[in-house]
Scaffold this motif. Structure first.
Motif, PDB file in Angstrom:
ATOM      1  N   HIS A   1      -5.917   7.887  -2.791  1.00 32.69           N
ATOM      2  CA  HIS A   1      -4.647   8.240  -2.186  1.00 32.69           C
ATOM      3  C   HIS A   1      -4.634   7.817  -0.713  1.00 32.69           C
ATOM      4  CE1 HIS A   1      -0.958  10.743  -2.028  1.00 32.69           C
ATOM      5  NE2 HIS A   1      -1.337  10.970  -0.791  1.00 32.69           N
ATOM      6  N   ARG A   2      -5.732   8.073  -0.022  1.00 33.50           N
ATOM      7  CA  ARG A   2      -5.767   7.763   1.415  1.00 33.50           C
ATOM      8  C   ARG A   2      -5.725   6.271   1.683  1.00 33.50           C
ATOM      9  NH1 ARG A   2     -10.577  11.832   2.730  1.00 33.50           N
ATOM     10  NH2 ARG A   2      -9.602  13.564   1.633  1.00 33.50           N
ATOM     11  N   VAL A   3      -6.422   5.493   0.862  1.00 33.35           N
ATOM     12  CA  VAL A   3      -6.443   4.043   1.076  1.00 33.35           C
ATOM     13  C   VAL A   3      -5.038   3.472   0.892  1.00 33.35           C
ATOM     14  CG1 VAL A   3      -7.347   1.854   0.194  1.00 33.35           C
ATOM     15  CG2 VAL A   3      -8.864   3.820   0.422  1.00 33.35           C
ATOM     16  N   VAL A   4      -4.367   3.887  -0.172  1.00 28.33           N
ATOM     17  CA  VAL A   4      -2.996   3.426  -0.415  1.00 28.33           C
ATOM     18  C   VAL A   4      -2.082   3.889   0.717  1.00 28.33           C
ATOM     19  CG1 VAL A   4      -1.024   3.610  -1.973  1.00 28.33           C
ATOM     20  CG2 VAL A   4      -3.312   3.322  -2.901  1.00 28.33           C
ATOM     21  N   ALA A   5      -2.298   5.104   1.215  1.00 29.66           N
ATOM     22  CA  ALA A   5      -1.478   5.622   2.317  1.00 29.66           C
ATOM     23  C   ALA A   5      -1.624   4.748   3.561  1.00 29.66           C
ATOM     24  CB  ALA A   5      -1.876   7.067   2.624  1.00 29.66           C
ATOM     25  N   PHE A   6      -2.840   4.332   3.870  1.00 28.18           N
ATOM     26  CA  PHE A   6      -3.039   3.483   5.048  1.00 28.18           C
ATOM     27  C   PHE A   6      -2.443   2.091   4.847  1.00 28.18           C
ATOM     28  CE2 PHE A   6      -6.530   6.509   6.134  1.00 28.18           C
ATOM     29  CZ  PHE A   6      -5.985   6.921   7.332  1.00 28.18           C
ATOM     30  N   ILE A   7      -2.530   1.570   3.625  1.00 30.19           N
ATOM     31  CA  ILE A   7      -1.921   0.268   3.339  1.00 30.19           C
ATOM     32  C   ILE A   7      -0.406   0.370   3.489  1.00 30.19           C
ATOM     33  CG2 ILE A   7      -1.466  -1.419   1.505  1.00 30.19           C
ATOM     34  CD1 ILE A   7      -4.349  -0.805   0.501  1.00 30.19           C
ATOM     35  N   LEU A   8       0.190   1.423   2.913  1.00 32.76           N
ATOM     36  CA  LEU A   8       1.641   1.604   3.024  1.00 32.76           C
ATOM     37  C   LEU A   8       2.060   1.829   4.470  1.00 32.76           C
ATOM     38  CD1 LEU A   8       2.434   3.803  -0.099  1.00 32.76           C
ATOM     39  CD2 LEU A   8       3.078   1.427   0.303  1.00 32.76           C
ATOM     40  N   LEU A   9       1.262   2.540   5.229  1.00 33.55           N
ATOM     41  CA  LEU A   9       1.570   2.751   6.641  1.00 33.55           C
ATOM     42  C   LEU A   9       1.620   1.419   7.380  1.00 33.55           C
ATOM     43  CD1 LEU A   9       2.047   4.782   8.949  1.00 33.55           C
ATOM     44  CD2 LEU A   9      -0.424   4.794   9.295  1.00 33.55           C
ATOM     45  N   ALA A  10       0.670   0.535   7.094  1.00 33.05           N
ATOM     46  CA  ALA A  10       0.658  -0.783   7.741  1.00 33.05           C
ATOM     47  C   ALA A  10       1.872  -1.613   7.322  1.00 33.05           C
ATOM     48  CB  ALA A  10      -0.639  -1.516   7.389  1.00 33.05           C
ATOM     49  N   VAL A  11       2.161  -1.622   6.026  1.00 30.18           N
ATOM     50  CA  VAL A  11       3.298  -2.404   5.523  1.00 30.18           C
ATOM     51  C   VAL A  11       4.606  -1.881   6.103  1.00 30.18           C
ATOM     52  CG1 VAL A  11       4.635  -2.946   3.442  1.00 30.18           C
ATOM     53  CG2 VAL A  11       2.144  -3.147   3.413  1.00 30.18           C
ATOM     54  N   PHE A  12       4.784  -0.557   6.082  1.00 31.90           N
ATOM     55  CA  PHE A  12       6.021   0.012   6.596  1.00 31.90           C
ATOM     56  C   PHE A  12       6.141  -0.136   8.106  1.00 31.90           C
ATOM     57  CE2 PHE A  12       6.416   2.162   2.495  1.00 31.90           C
ATOM     58  CZ  PHE A  12       7.751   1.904   2.244  1.00 31.90           C
ATOM     59  N   SER A  13       5.029  -0.150   8.807  1.00 24.36           N
ATOM     60  CA  SER A  13       5.090  -0.374  10.253  1.00 24.36           C
ATOM     61  C   SER A  13       5.666  -1.756  10.562  1.00 24.36           C
ATOM     62  CB  SER A  13       3.699  -0.233  10.874  1.00 24.36           C
ATOM     63  OG  SER A  13       3.235   1.082  10.737  1.00 24.36           O
ATOM     64  N   VAL A  14       5.230  -2.753   9.814  1.00 23.31           N
ATOM     65  CA  VAL A  14       5.769  -4.106   9.988  1.00 23.31           C
ATOM     66  C   VAL A  14       7.252  -4.128   9.609  1.00 23.31           C
ATOM     67  CG1 VAL A  14       5.637  -6.488   9.139  1.00 23.31           C
ATOM     68  CG2 VAL A  14       3.540  -5.224   9.662  1.00 23.31           C
ATOM     69  N   PHE A  15       7.599  -3.488   8.480  1.00 20.99           N
ATOM     70  CA  PHE A  15       8.983  -3.442   8.020  1.00 20.99           C
ATOM     71  C   PHE A  15       9.878  -2.746   9.043  1.00 20.99           C
ATOM     72  CE2 PHE A  15      12.266  -1.370   5.260  1.00 20.99           C
ATOM     73  CZ  PHE A  15      12.943  -2.538   4.925  1.00 20.99           C
ATOM     74  N   ILE A  16       9.402  -1.642   9.603  1.00 21.47           N
ATOM     75  CA  ILE A  16      10.167  -0.899  10.605  1.00 21.47           C
ATOM     76  C   ILE A  16      10.373  -1.761  11.855  1.00 21.47           C
ATOM     77  CG2 ILE A  16      10.041   1.067  12.198  1.00 21.47           C
ATOM     78  CD1 ILE A  16       8.669   2.604   9.839  1.00 21.47           C
ATOM     79  N   ALA A  17       9.335  -2.460  12.268  1.00 19.34           N
ATOM     80  CA  ALA A  17       9.450  -3.333  13.443  1.00 19.34           C
ATOM     81  C   ALA A  17      10.465  -4.449  13.197  1.00 19.34           C
ATOM     82  CB  ALA A  17       8.086  -3.922  13.795  1.00 19.34           C
ATOM     83  N   LEU A  18      10.458  -5.021  12.003  1.00 13.63           N
ATOM     84  CA  LEU A  18      11.426  -6.077  11.673  1.00 13.63           C
ATOM     85  C   LEU A  18      12.846  -5.530  11.641  1.00 13.63           C
ATOM     86  CD1 LEU A  18       9.492  -7.993   8.876  1.00 13.63           C
ATOM     87  CD2 LEU A  18       9.989  -8.790  11.199  1.00 13.63           C
ATOM     88  N   LEU A  19      13.023  -4.349  11.058  1.00 13.97           N
ATOM     89  CA  LEU A  19      14.347  -3.728  11.039  1.00 13.97           C
ATOM     90  C   LEU A  19      14.853  -3.492  12.457  1.00 13.97           C
ATOM     91  CD1 LEU A  19      14.171  -0.989   8.259  1.00 13.97           C
ATOM     92  CD2 LEU A  19      15.667  -2.976   8.301  1.00 13.97           C
ATOM     93  N   PHE A  20      13.977  -2.958  13.306  1.00  9.17           N
ATOM     94  CA  PHE A  20      14.346  -2.660  14.683  1.00  9.17           C
ATOM     95  C   PHE A  20      14.754  -3.937  15.403  1.00  9.17           C
ATOM     96  CE2 PHE A  20      13.649  -1.565  19.126  1.00  9.17           C
ATOM     97  CZ  PHE A  20      14.272  -0.328  19.193  1.00  9.17           C
ATOM     98  N   ARG A  21      13.984  -4.992  15.184  1.00  7.82           N
ATOM     99  CA  ARG A  21      14.254  -6.267  15.841  1.00  7.82           C
ATOM    100  C   ARG A  21      15.556  -6.899  15.356  1.00  7.82           C
ATOM    101  NH1 ARG A  21       9.442 -10.461  15.860  1.00  7.82           N
ATOM    102  NH2 ARG A  21       8.317  -8.673  16.628  1.00  7.82           N
TER     103      ARG A  21
END
Length: 93
Positions: free
Chosen positions: A1-21
């Motif tokens: 669960h934790r490994v997937v959570a960290f992967i999703l956190l990284a993916v969503f961080s990039v997605f959030i940055a792209l949305l913001f931009r």
């Protein structure tokens, strides 16, 4: 669960940055708040060995994240459909 959570956190961080931009500041901030809250609740669950209130909140925020992402997907799809329709109009004119 934790490994997937960290992967999703990284993916969503990039997605959030792209949305913001791209100018979707409200949507990106909402998603960022839910992701941060989910991370904090996950850490609380690990440290305090799954207190009921925290586990329930973790699941509730997960549901809110799914809803938020679904609505965002519909909005982005609608924008994409309008863009495609405008391009078809221009090419046929």
């Amino acid at each position: 669960h934790r490994v997937v959570a960290f992967i999703l956190l990284a993916v969503f961080s990039v997605f959030i940055a792209l949305l913001f931009r791209c100018g979707a500041r409200g949507e990106s901030m909402g998603l960022a708040v839910f992701m941060l809250l989910q991370l904090i609740l996950g850490i609380i669950n690990v440290i305090y060995q799954l207190p009921v209130w925290s586990a329930v909140m973790h699941n509730a925020v997960a549901a809110l994240l799914v809803i938020n992402i679904s609505v965002l997907g519909v909005k982005l799809g609608a924008v994409n459909n309008k863009t495609a329709a405008a391009e078809r109009k221009l090419s046929s004119a």
